[in-house]
Write a protein that holds these residues in place. Structure first.
Motif, PDB file in Angstrom:
ATOM      1  N   ASP A  62       0.832  -1.204   0.000  1.00  0.00           N
ATOM      2  CA  ASP A  62       0.000   0.000   0.000  1.00  0.00           C
ATOM      3  C   ASP A  62       0.866   1.254   0.000  1.00  0.00           C
ATOM      4  O   ASP A  62       1.816   1.372   0.786  1.00  0.00           O
ATOM      5  N   SER A  63       0.513   2.195  -0.864  1.00  0.00           N
ATOM      6  CA  SER A  63       1.103   3.522  -0.799  1.00  0.00           C
ATOM      7  C   SER A  63       0.187   4.419   0.030  1.00  0.00           C
ATOM      8  O   SER A  63      -0.897   4.006   0.445  1.00  0.00           O
ATOM      9  N   ILE A  64       0.585   5.655   0.250  1.00  0.00           N
ATOM     10  CA  ILE A  64      -0.196   6.535   1.120  1.00  0.00           C
ATOM     11  C   ILE A  64      -1.520   6.948   0.491  1.00  0.00           C
ATOM     12  O   ILE A  64      -2.414   7.417   1.194  1.00  0.00           O
ATOM     13  N   ASP A  65      -1.657   6.756  -0.827  1.00  0.00           N
ATOM     14  CA  ASP A  65      -2.877   7.187  -1.514  1.00  0.00           C
ATOM     15  C   ASP A  65      -3.352   6.177  -2.557  1.00  0.00           C
ATOM     16  O   ASP A  65      -4.191   6.493  -3.398  1.00  0.00           O
ATOM     17  N   ASN A  66      -2.803   4.960  -2.523  1.00  0.00           N
ATOM     18  CA  ASN A  66      -3.138   3.872  -3.448  1.00  0.00           C
ATOM     19  C   ASN A  66      -2.661   4.103  -4.877  1.00  0.00           C
ATOM     20  O   ASN A  66      -2.988   3.329  -5.776  1.00  0.00           O
ATOM     21  N   GLU A  67      -1.883   5.167  -5.095  1.00  0.00           N
ATOM     22  CA  GLU A  67      -1.213   5.343  -6.380  1.00  0.00           C
ATOM     23  C   GLU A  67       0.171   4.695  -6.283  1.00  0.00           C
ATOM     24  O   GLU A  67       0.747   4.594  -5.200  1.00  0.00           O
ATOM     25  N   PHE A  68       0.717   4.262  -7.408  1.00  0.00           N
ATOM     26  CA  PHE A  68       2.001   3.588  -7.408  1.00  0.00           C
ATOM     27  C   PHE A  68       3.126   4.561  -7.014  1.00  0.00           C
ATOM     28  O   PHE A  68       2.962   5.786  -7.096  1.00  0.00           O
ATOM     29  N   VAL A  69       4.240   3.995  -6.580  1.00  0.00           N
ATOM     30  CA  VAL A  69       5.452   4.780  -6.313  1.00  0.00           C
ATOM     31  C   VAL A  69       6.504   4.310  -7.311  1.00  0.00           C
ATOM     32  O   VAL A  69       7.084   3.231  -7.169  1.00  0.00           O
ATOM     33  N   ILE A  70       6.724   5.125  -8.338  1.00  0.00           N
ATOM     34  CA  ILE A  70       7.629   4.772  -9.438  1.00  0.00           C
ATOM     35  C   ILE A  70       8.495   5.989  -9.714  1.00  0.00           C
ATOM     36  O   ILE A  70       8.096   6.920 -10.417  1.00  0.00           O
ATOM     37  N   CYS A 112      -3.096   8.839   5.890  1.00  0.00           N
ATOM     38  CA  CYS A 112      -2.283   8.391   4.753  1.00  0.00           C
ATOM     39  C   CYS A 112      -2.479   6.903   4.508  1.00  0.00           C
ATOM     40  O   CYS A 112      -1.515   6.123   4.533  1.00  0.00           O
ATOM     41  N   ASN A 113      -3.748   6.489   4.346  1.00  0.00           N
ATOM     42  CA  ASN A 113      -4.065   5.110   3.991  1.00  0.00           C
ATOM     43  C   ASN A 113      -3.621   4.117   5.054  1.00  0.00           C
ATOM     44  O   ASN A 113      -3.363   2.952   4.755  1.00  0.00           O
ATOM     45  N   GLY A 114      -3.486   4.576   6.284  1.00  0.00           N
ATOM     46  CA  GLY A 114      -3.088   3.704   7.380  1.00  0.00           C
ATOM     47  C   GLY A 114      -1.600   3.718   7.672  1.00  0.00           C
ATOM     48  O   GLY A 114      -1.175   3.244   8.738  1.00  0.00           O
ATOM     49  N   LEU A 115      -0.777   4.228   6.759  1.00  0.00           N
ATOM     50  CA  LEU A 115       0.659   4.241   7.001  1.00  0.00           C
ATOM     51  C   LEU A 115       1.026   5.127   8.186  1.00  0.00           C
ATOM     52  O   LEU A 115       2.094   4.967   8.783  1.00  0.00           O
ATOM     53  N   GLU A 116       0.125   6.063   8.520  1.00  0.00           N
ATOM     54  CA  GLU A 116       0.399   6.953   9.646  1.00  0.00           C
ATOM     55  C   GLU A 116       0.230   6.247  10.984  1.00  0.00           C
ATOM     56  O   GLU A 116       0.685   6.745  12.020  1.00  0.00           O
ATOM     57  N   GLU A 117      -0.403   5.066  10.992  1.00  0.00           N
ATOM     58  CA  GLU A 117      -0.686   4.375  12.250  1.00  0.00           C
ATOM     59  C   GLU A 117       0.563   3.791  12.891  1.00  0.00           C
ATOM     60  O   GLU A 117       0.729   3.818  14.110  1.00  0.00           O
ATOM     61  N   GLY A 118       1.435   3.203  12.068  1.00  0.00           N
ATOM     62  CA  GLY A 118       2.615   2.547  12.612  1.00  0.00           C
ATOM     63  C   GLY A 118       2.269   1.286  13.371  1.00  0.00           C
ATOM     64  O   GLY A 118       1.169   0.723  13.258  1.00  0.00           O
ATOM     65  N   GLU A 119       3.212   0.853  14.179  1.00  0.00           N
ATOM     66  CA  GLU A 119       3.072  -0.424  14.877  1.00  0.00           C
ATOM     67  C   GLU A 119       1.971  -0.413  15.924  1.00  0.00           C
ATOM     68  O   GLU A 119       1.443  -1.474  16.298  1.00  0.00           O
ATOM     69  N   ASN A 120       1.596   0.761  16.397  1.00  0.00           N
ATOM     70  CA  ASN A 120       0.586   0.842  17.452  1.00  0.00           C
ATOM     71  C   ASN A 120      -0.838   0.873  16.914  1.00  0.00           C
ATOM     72  O   ASN A 120      -1.789   0.984  17.684  1.00  0.00           O
ATOM     73  N   GLY A 121      -0.979   0.775  15.616  1.00  0.00           N
ATOM     74  CA  GLY A 121      -2.304   0.821  15.025  1.00  0.00           C
ATOM     75  C   GLY A 121      -3.100  -0.449  15.266  1.00  0.00           C
ATOM     76  O   GLY A 121      -2.550  -1.484  15.656  1.00  0.00           O
ATOM     77  N   PRO A 122      -4.395  -0.403  15.024  1.00  0.00           N
ATOM     78  CA  PRO A 122      -5.276  -1.542  15.323  1.00  0.00           C
ATOM     79  C   PRO A 122      -5.135  -2.706  14.358  1.00  0.00           C
ATOM     80  O   PRO A 122      -5.693  -3.783  14.607  1.00  0.00           O
ATOM     81  N   ARG A 123      -4.388  -2.527  13.267  1.00  0.00           N
ATOM     82  CA  ARG A 123      -4.303  -3.595  12.261  1.00  0.00           C
ATOM     83  C   ARG A 123      -3.135  -4.544  12.504  1.00  0.00           C
ATOM     84  O   ARG A 123      -2.972  -5.519  11.782  1.00  0.00           O
ATOM     85  N   GLU A 124      -2.299  -4.267  13.500  1.00  0.00           N
ATOM     86  CA  GLU A 124      -1.098  -5.058  13.736  1.00  0.00           C
ATOM     87  C   GLU A 124      -1.446  -6.500  14.114  1.00  0.00           C
ATOM     88  O   GLU A 124      -2.249  -6.762  15.018  1.00  0.00           O
ATOM     89  N   MET A 125      -0.840  -7.455  13.402  1.00  0.00           N
ATOM     90  CA  MET A 125      -1.193  -8.871  13.552  1.00  0.00           C
ATOM     91  C   MET A 125      -0.941  -9.415  14.945  1.00  0.00           C
ATOM     92  O   MET A 125      -1.637 -10.325  15.400  1.00  0.00           O
ATOM     93  N   SER A 126       0.061  -8.888  15.629  1.00  0.00           N
ATOM     94  CA  SER A 126       0.379  -9.398  16.962  1.00  0.00           C
ATOM     95  C   SER A 126      -0.772  -9.166  17.948  1.00  0.00           C
ATOM     96  O   SER A 126      -0.825  -9.799  19.002  1.00  0.00           O
ATOM     97  N   LYS A 127      -1.693  -8.283  17.595  1.00  0.00           N
ATOM     98  CA  LYS A 127      -2.838  -7.996  18.462  1.00  0.00           C
ATOM     99  C   LYS A 127      -4.060  -8.832  18.100  1.00  0.00           C
ATOM    100  O   LYS A 127      -5.098  -8.711  18.749  1.00  0.00           O
ATOM    101  N   LEU A 128      -3.949  -9.633  17.060  1.00  0.00           N
ATOM    102  CA  LEU A 128      -5.107 -10.337  16.529  1.00  0.00           C
ATOM    103  C   LEU A 128      -5.148 -11.785  16.986  1.00  0.00           C
ATOM    104  O   LEU A 128      -4.112 -12.423  17.197  1.00  0.00           O
ATOM    105  N   GLU A 129      -6.354 -12.311  17.089  1.00  0.00           N
ATOM    106  CA  GLU A 129      -6.538 -13.739  17.299  1.00  0.00           C
ATOM    107  C   GLU A 129      -6.535 -14.423  15.944  1.00  0.00           C
ATOM    108  O   GLU A 129      -7.228 -13.993  15.022  1.00  0.00           O
TER     109      GLU A 129
END
Length: 525
Positions: free
Chosen positions: A395-403, A460-477
């Motif tokens: 994922d990029s910050i806006d779903n556009e490619f980085v080229i 920024c498409n979730g990139l601003e969350e970092g490791e403490n965000g709710p999507r981190e796998m270590s927090k998931l069952e």
């Protein structure tokens, strides 16, 4: 300045690397090499054979409907022409002229249609906008799109062919027909692994060289020269200790891009979608016929917002009898120490083939998939899910490619990534425009694909969350394998206690499909 005389090394043999190499070689570049740790010559981009990049998959969606992002729409329509040309080339080839496992009967793009569905009886704003913009900008393609529950469009679909009339009504039963959307007959399914095999075949014919497999094809490090003139990348060192020099290094490593280029960790991020599979037994020819791409389209379904959202879909059956389903409303991350950079944590793919392999999926996504898919296809409930995969995107910050060139390396290091879950469809054409960015020839994509990073205080498409965000796998069952069956109801039992008051009418229908007279007969937790 990068020119056809430049020596080019591409790290990564997926969609971005293949397309770039093909267009460079066909554009006169004489020295183009692709390195990849996967042995694609042997494993053939098969996701069941040690290939864990996003490009190595059994199938991918092709769609051209992008709403206001008309640049992506136009790119998809341009790619579509080449996909169909590749189909023709393959069809007209003899078996001996094609790379294994392709046959003249294979269609890399099968125009089986894509059904865009959403919850509720009224057409959602996204779909209204998509259809309007397509009508204004590509009316001939809009003629291939049929609004659900529209008598006029039902007739237009029937005029296209009886199979389209049937596909137009396939989802009428779902939630008592309280769904909206449209069938897009101009889109369909790509055979992802075979498409990559064919693209590699075309690259070889154009003169591209490949170094594949561990250790000779696996990147160890970039060879960086720090001099008074500035920092430059001179080449790469592979795991076998060999050094390979070039004028320009292109990093096309998908979700591993930040592992190679640490500076990219605030531009792109590895995120994971949940893939589930149902292997239909060979003795169930009725199901294999029902879900055949001639009779069944790709489908996508949108529902809700926030944590309760569902954004996912499914594919027609493969020749081998496999149905694939995906969920990506929440895109999970997996933060680990950077392999080269001290005190840096980045989201890093974890797959079946990682040093710490994973063979399941987050329960969060599985629960939602079972509810929706079980409601759509009660005939599959007895089979249940038979396999799973974590599919890692970039994922990029806006779903556009980085080229673009990576800042600070004197135009010696170039990055080509950021597929953001929608890059595969552009395989035949992407390299044409990568070549422009590489040669600094401005086009409509230059300002969209330029190097950019997270801006503090801005979503920024979730990139601003970092490791403490709710999507981190270590927090998931994570789901246990026994949770894969049945499709709906076991998942619900793992959540809050179930009472009839918690459910609306559509759920009542699902319980009846399982054989209960009403929801009140189903046991609470």
């Amino acid at each position: 300045m990068t020119t056809p005389d430049s020596r080019v090394i591409i790290v990564g043999g997926g969609v971005f690397g293949l397309s770039t190499a093909l267009w460079l070689a066909r554009g006169g570049y004489k020295d183009v090499m692709i390195f990849d740790r996967c042995d694609f010559e042997k494993d053939l981009y098969n996701p069941s054979s040690n290939c864990d990049g996003a490009s190595a998959d059994i199938n991918k969606i092709f769609r051209a409907t992008y709403g206001q992002q008309t640049h992506s729409q136009d790119l998809a329509l341009e790619a579509r022409n080449i996909w169909l040309q590749w189909n023709k080339e393959i069809r007209q080839s003899s078996p001996s002229e094609l790379p294994e496992p392709l046959t003249p009967q294979d269609q890399l793009l099968h125009l089986c249609g894509v059904y865009h569905l959403a919850d509720g009886p009224e057409m959602i704003d996204r779909y209204v906008e998509n259809l309007k913009i397509m009508k204004d900008t590509a009316p001939s393609f809009r003629d291939l799109q049929f609004v659900k529950d529209s008598p006029e469009d039902e007739k237009r679909a029937a005029d296209l062919g009886p199979e389209w009339a049937k596909k137009h009504h396939l989802f009428d039963h779902f939630r008592n027909n309280r769904t909206n959307g449209f069938l897009d007959a101009g889109s369909g399914v790509t055979l992802a692994d075979k498409a990559c095999v064919y693209a590699r075949h075309l690259c070889l014919k154009a003169g591209v060289k490949f170094v594949l497999g561990r250790p000779k094809g696996e990147l160890e490090r970039l060879l960086i020269d720090q001099s008074s003139q500035g920092k430059r990348v001179q080449g790469i060192q592979t795991r076998d200790g060999q050094s390979h020099f070039a004028d320009i290094i292109i990093v096309a490593c998908g979700p591993w891009s930040s592992s190679v280029v640490p500076e990219a960790h605030r531009s792109v991020e590895a995120t994971m979608g949940t893939l589930m599979f149902i292997d239909v037994p060979s003795n169930r020819q009725d199901l294999r016929e029902r879900f055949h791409p001639d009779n069944f389209p790709i489908w996508r379904f949108l529902e809700g917002e926030g944590d309760s959202a569902y954004e996912g879909g499914g594919f027609p059956i493969t020749r081998e009898g496999r149905l694939k389903f995906g969920f990506r409303a929440r895109k999970f991350t997996n933060f680990q120490d950077h392999p080269k950079e001290n005190k840096l944590r980045i989201s890093t793919p974890r797959t079946k083939y990682s040093s710490e392999p994973i063979n399941t999926v987050p329960l969060y996504g599985l629960q939602r998939m079972k509810r929706v898919i079980g409601g759509l296809f009660p005939e599959l409930k007895e089979i249940g899910f038979t396999d799973s995969r974590l599919c890692w995107y970039t994922d990029s910050i806006d779903n556009e490619f980085v080229i673009d060139y990576v800042p600070g390396y004197s135009d010696s290091l170039f990055i080509c990534t950021g597929g953001s879950g929608h890059g595969f469809k552009f395989l035949p054409i992407l390299g044409k425009y990568v070549k422009n960015q590489l040669e600094k020839t401005p086009d409509r994509f230059t300002p969209l694909w330029k190097w950019r990073s997270v801006q503090e205080g801005k979503p920024c498409n979730g990139l601003e969350e970092g490791e403490n965000g709710p999507r981190e796998m270590s927090k998931l069952e994570l789901a246990k394998r026994k949770c894969y069956k049945p499709l709906i109801y076991e998942a619900l039992l793992t959540e809050e206690p179930i009472t009839s008051r918690r459910f609306q009418v559509p759920y009542r229908e699902l319980f009846v499909n399982l054989g209960y007279k009403d929801i009140d007969e189903f046991p609470s937790k």
